[in-house]
Every structure is written in structure tokens, then in C-alpha cells.
Design an enzyme around this catalytic site. Structure first.
Site, short mmCIF file in Angstrom:
data_model
loop_
_atom_site.label_atom_id
_atom_site.label_comp_id
_atom_site.label_asym_id
_atom_site.label_seq_id
_atom_site.Cartn_x
_atom_site.Cartn_y
_atom_site.Cartn_z
N ASP A 63 0.89 -1.25 0.00
CA ASP A 63 0.06 -0.03 0.03
C ASP A 63 0.88 1.27 -0.10
O ASP A 63 1.63 1.40 1.00
CB ASP A 63 -0.85 -0.07 1.39
CG ASP A 63 -1.78 1.23 1.15
OD1 ASP A 63 -1.45 2.29 0.69
OD2 ASP A 63 -3.03 1.02 1.77
N ASN A 90 2.38 4.30 -10.46
CA ASN A 90 1.19 3.98 -11.20
C ASN A 90 -0.12 4.06 -10.40
O ASN A 90 -1.06 4.47 -10.90
CB ASN A 90 1.49 2.98 -11.90
CG ASN A 90 -0.15 2.70 -12.43
OD1 ASN A 90 -0.60 2.93 -13.49
ND2 ASN A 90 -0.73 1.46 -11.77
N TYR A 156 -9.08 14.68 -7.53
CA TYR A 156 -8.33 13.86 -8.50
C TYR A 156 -7.55 15.06 -9.39
O TYR A 156 -6.38 14.67 -9.51
CB TYR A 156 -9.13 12.92 -9.44
CG TYR A 156 -8.42 11.94 -10.47
CD1 TYR A 156 -7.81 10.81 -10.16
CD2 TYR A 156 -8.23 12.42 -11.71
CE1 TYR A 156 -7.26 10.21 -10.93
CE2 TYR A 156 -7.70 11.60 -12.72
CZ TYR A 156 -7.01 10.47 -12.23
OH TYR A 156 -6.52 9.68 -13.16
N PRO A 192 -10.38 -1.08 -15.22
CA PRO A 192 -11.25 -1.35 -13.99
C PRO A 192 -11.57 0.14 -13.44
O PRO A 192 -12.63 0.23 -13.09
CB PRO A 192 -10.44 -2.14 -13.35
CG PRO A 192 -9.63 -2.77 -14.00
CD PRO A 192 -9.35 -1.96 -15.17
N LEU A 193 -10.73 1.19 -13.49
CA LEU A 193 -10.88 2.48 -12.98
C LEU A 193 -11.95 3.20 -13.47
O LEU A 193 -12.85 3.58 -13.04
CB LEU A 193 -9.60 3.23 -12.60
CG LEU A 193 -9.77 4.48 -11.88
CD1 LEU A 193 -8.33 4.81 -11.21
CD2 LEU A 193 -9.58 5.56 -13.19
N GLN A 256 -7.22 20.26 -28.16
CA GLN A 256 -8.31 20.86 -28.75
C GLN A 256 -8.21 22.30 -28.20
O GLN A 256 -7.84 22.43 -26.95
CB GLN A 256 -9.43 20.37 -28.37
CG GLN A 256 -9.73 18.73 -28.84
CD GLN A 256 -10.94 17.96 -28.29
OE1 GLN A 256 -11.82 17.95 -28.92
NE2 GLN A 256 -10.54 17.27 -27.31
P1 NAP Z 1 -7.05 0.71 -11.84
O1 NAP Z 1 -7.60 -0.12 -12.94
O2 NAP Z 1 -8.02 1.01 -10.76
O3 NAP Z 1 -5.71 0.11 -11.17
C1 NAP Z 1 -5.03 0.78 -10.30
C2 NAP Z 1 -4.44 -0.24 -9.23
O4 NAP Z 1 -3.83 0.52 -8.05
C3 NAP Z 1 -5.55 -1.21 -8.58
O5 NAP Z 1 -5.37 -2.56 -8.36
C4 NAP Z 1 -5.76 -0.66 -7.42
O6 NAP Z 1 -6.45 -1.35 -5.98
C5 NAP Z 1 -4.35 -0.27 -6.81
N1 NAP Z 1 -4.44 0.62 -5.74
C6 NAP Z 1 -5.20 1.81 -5.19
N2 NAP Z 1 -4.41 2.29 -4.23
C7 NAP Z 1 -3.51 1.97 -4.18
C8 NAP Z 1 -2.67 2.06 -2.79
N3 NAP Z 1 -2.74 2.92 -1.90
N4 NAP Z 1 -1.32 1.26 -3.12
C9 NAP Z 1 -1.17 0.33 -3.97
N5 NAP Z 1 -2.11 0.20 -4.66
C10 NAP Z 1 -3.22 0.77 -4.93
O7 NAP Z 1 -6.38 2.16 -12.46
P2 NAP Z 1 -5.82 2.47 -13.89
O8 NAP Z 1 -6.96 3.17 -14.69
O9 NAP Z 1 -5.01 1.25 -14.51
O10 NAP Z 1 -4.94 3.98 -13.56
C11 NAP Z 1 -3.42 3.73 -13.15
C12 NAP Z 1 -3.11 5.02 -13.03
O11 NAP Z 1 -3.23 5.54 -14.16
C13 NAP Z 1 -3.60 5.86 -12.12
O12 NAP Z 1 -2.75 6.80 -11.26
C14 NAP Z 1 -4.40 6.69 -12.68
O13 NAP Z 1 -4.92 7.91 -12.04
C15 NAP Z 1 -3.79 7.08 -14.03
N6 NAP Z 1 -4.75 7.35 -15.17
C16 NAP Z 1 -5.69 6.55 -15.66
C17 NAP Z 1 -6.43 6.93 -16.58
C18 NAP Z 1 -7.40 6.11 -17.29
O14 NAP Z 1 -8.23 6.63 -18.18
N7 NAP Z 1 -7.66 4.79 -16.87
C19 NAP Z 1 -6.25 8.14 -17.24
C20 NAP Z 1 -5.11 8.99 -16.87
C21 NAP Z 1 -4.20 8.55 -15.38
P3 NAP Z 1 -7.92 -1.09 -6.22
O15 NAP Z 1 -8.67 -1.48 -7.53
O16 NAP Z 1 -8.44 -1.91 -4.90
O17 NAP Z 1 -8.11 0.49 -5.66
#
Ligand code: NAP
Length: 256
Positions: A63, A90, A156, A192-193, A256
Site C-alpha cells: 500500500d 502508477n 483527482y 477497471p478504474l 483541442q
Molecule cells: P486501476 O484499474 O484502478 O488500477 C490501479 C491499481 O492500483 C488497482 O489494483 C488499485 O487497487 C491499486 N491501488 C489503489 N490504491 C493503492 C494503494 N494505495 N497502494 C497500492 N495500490 C493501490 O487504475 P488505472 O486506470 O489502471 O490507472 C492507473 C494510473 O493511471 C492511476 O494513477 C490513474 O490515475 C492514472 N490514469 C488513468 C487513466 C485512465 O483513463 N484509466 C487516465 C489518466 C491517468 P483497487 O482497485 O483496490 O483500488
């Protein structure tokens, strides 16, 4: 020669989505990968998948907001793999989606804790190993929401803006140590996020995906591998003159 052969990479939040894709791609390109997350089952599966194709990987529960855990596990990783050359910050959460005046301090601080303090702590405990090795690469996941506003997800936005500037400042601090620090700014990537955000909308997940896609000039949302290839470049020595920069991978969203 593979692109990151001989390097050890730590990926936080490596069990799902973008972190999973980065872990797998770095391993395919020769890195020893420490997959870290709070989702033990999915994290173990990523490490097994990597070992399944002959790559080197191990899962650790981290964590990123727990200082003692970060400190202990990073030392274990350096011991197990012999070095710590690449850190991919990440792990991140989306947090509450309400107007600022409706957000509690607790809700606000939760997002800042994971998205900002987590990056700080992992950087803090990775840097000494990188100094020891004579260099390294730190890759911080910011977002298009760290560049422009969208009138949603207030904490965020604040957190990703902070990550953008932490990256530049850390790049200056550690340039003499040959530790490069860069941020990546993804547009919407189907993970998943983002799927979870879709589940909260009245129109449903598929309509949400289409509507999100239409906000990107290329006409669709991205895939985790679109970001993984950017991280691979920043992890590799191909980017040896790149530090303090912002790699925007967003299908044209911010053009844009
Ligand atoms: P995701 O699918 O939710 O995967 C993130 C992983 O990190 C999950 O397994 C999550 O567990 C875990 N996590 C959360 N809190 C944590 C902690 N305190 N310590 C360790 N692990 C933790 O997210 P993602 O969409 O791949 O995003 C990855 C990164 O890219 C993030 O920083 C996000 O803000 C950034 N990002 C994503 C997008 C997008 O469109 N997807 C766009 C811009 C930036 P839980 O599921 O239990 O929370």
C-alpha cells in the site's frame, strides 16, 4: 538486446489496468519486475503470467501510503533482484465525483494520500537505491486531468496537477545523480478504474465508453498498452536525455 534488459522495475498498482500492462511489457522487454499492489490475487496472477512466458517477476503487497511497508519492501526488492533502476508510480484512485463544496475533508485527503503522498513515499525510498546504481528512471502517472480541467473529480484534478509538478521538481533535484523523472498524461484508458466510473452513470457502461471516446479526436478511448509503450520508452536508455518532461498519450484530447 531487449529494450530494458538488466534493469529492475518496481510498478505500483501493478495488478490491474495500466500498471498490469506496464509490468507485462517491461518484463517482455527484459526487466526484472516487482509487481506491487493491494490486490494480492490479481497481483500474483500478473507475476505468474510473466514467469509463464519466461520473464522474471515477483509480487509484493505494497500500500503506497504506508511508509514502513514501502521502506521495507523496496529494500527487499533491491536485495532479491540486485538493484532498483526503474520506479513506475502508477497506483492511483479516482475518488469522489462531487462539486468541491460537497466534498468532506476526509474524502479529499484520501485521494491526496494515495495519488500524491504515495508517489512521494515511493520516490523517497527508491532514490537511495538509484543513487547507489548511478542512475535510474522514475515514471509518474499523472493524467490529462493534471493538464486541463473537466468540471468533475476535484481532488483527482488537484492530485494529478501536483504529480505533474513534483515530477519536474524531482527531475531537477536528481539530475546530477542521473535519475530521470518524467510524467505520463493518459487520456481515458479503458481499465477497471474507468469502468467503475461508467457503472455510476445513469446511461450505463457501454454508452459511457462511447461518450468518453467521442471526447478524444481519435474517436475512442485508449488501451492500457498505449500507455505501457510510453512507460517502456521512459524506462529504457532510449530516453536518456529526457527528464522533467510530460509525455501526453491522449488521442488528441488536450490538443483541442
Ligand atoms: P486501476 O484499474 O484502478 O488500477 C490501479 C491499481 O492500483 C488497482 O489494483 C488499485 O487497487 C491499486 N491501488 C489503489 N490504491 C493503492 C494503494 N494505495 N497502494 C497500492 N495500490 C493501490 O487504475 P488505472 O486506470 O489502471 O490507472 C492507473 C494510473 O493511471 C492511476 O494513477 C490513474 O490515475 C492514472 N490514469 C488513468 C487513466 C485512465 O483513463 N484509466 C487516465 C489518466 C491517468 P483497487 O482497485 O483496490 O483500488
Amino acid at each position: 538486446m531487449k529494450r530494458v534488459e538488466g534493469k529492475t522495475a518496481v510498478v505500483t498498482g501493478g495488478a490491474l489496468g495500466i500498471g498490469r500492462a506496464i509490468s507485462i511489457l517491461l518484463a517482455r522487454e527484459g526487466a526484472r519486475v516487482a509487481v506491487t499492489d493491494i490486490r494480492d490475487e490479481e497481483g500474483q496472477e500478473v507475476a505468474e503470467e510473466i514467469r509463464g512466458f519466461g520473464g522474471r517477476a515477483q509480487y509484493w503487497r505494497v500500500d503506497t501510503t504506508e511508509e514502513k511497508v514501502v521502506s521495507r519492501v523496496f529494500a527487499e526488492i533491491a536485495e532479491e533482484f540486485g538493484s532498483l533502476d526503474v520506479l513506475v508510480n502508477n497506483a492511483g484512485i479516482a475518488g469522489v465525483n462531487k462539486p468541491p463544496h460537497e466534498i468532506t475533508l476526509e474524502e479529499w485527503e484520501k485521494v491526496i494520500s494515495v495519488n500524491v503522498s504515495g508517489v512521494f513515499l515511493c520516490t523517497k525510498y527508491a532514490v537511495p537505491f538509484m543513487k547507489q546504481a548511478g542512475g535510474g528512471s522514475i515514471i509518474n502517472l499523472s493524467s490529462i486531468y493534471g493538464l486541463v480541467g473537466a468540471a468533475d473529480l476535484p481532488p483527482y484534478h488537484a492530485s494529478k496537477g501536483a504529480v505533474r509538478l513534483m515530477s519536474k521538481n524531482d527531475a531537477l533535484f536528481y539530475a546530477r545523480d542521473m535519475i530521470r523523472v518524467n510524467s505520463i498524461h493518459p487520456g481515458f484508458i479503458w481499465t477497471p478504474l474507468v469502468e467503475e466510473l461508467g457503472k455510476e452513470t445513469p446511461e450505463g457502461v457501454e454508452a459511457f465508453r462511447e461518450q468518453l471516446g467521442s471526447r478524444h479526436p481519435l474517436g475512442h478511448v485508449g488501451e492500457p498498452d498505449d500507455i505501457a509503450y510510453g512507460a517502456l520508452y521512459l524506462a529504457s536508455d532510449e530516453s536518456r536525455f529526457v527528464t522533467g518532461s510530460e509525455l501526453v498519450i491522449d488521442g488528441g484530447y488536450t490538443a483541442q
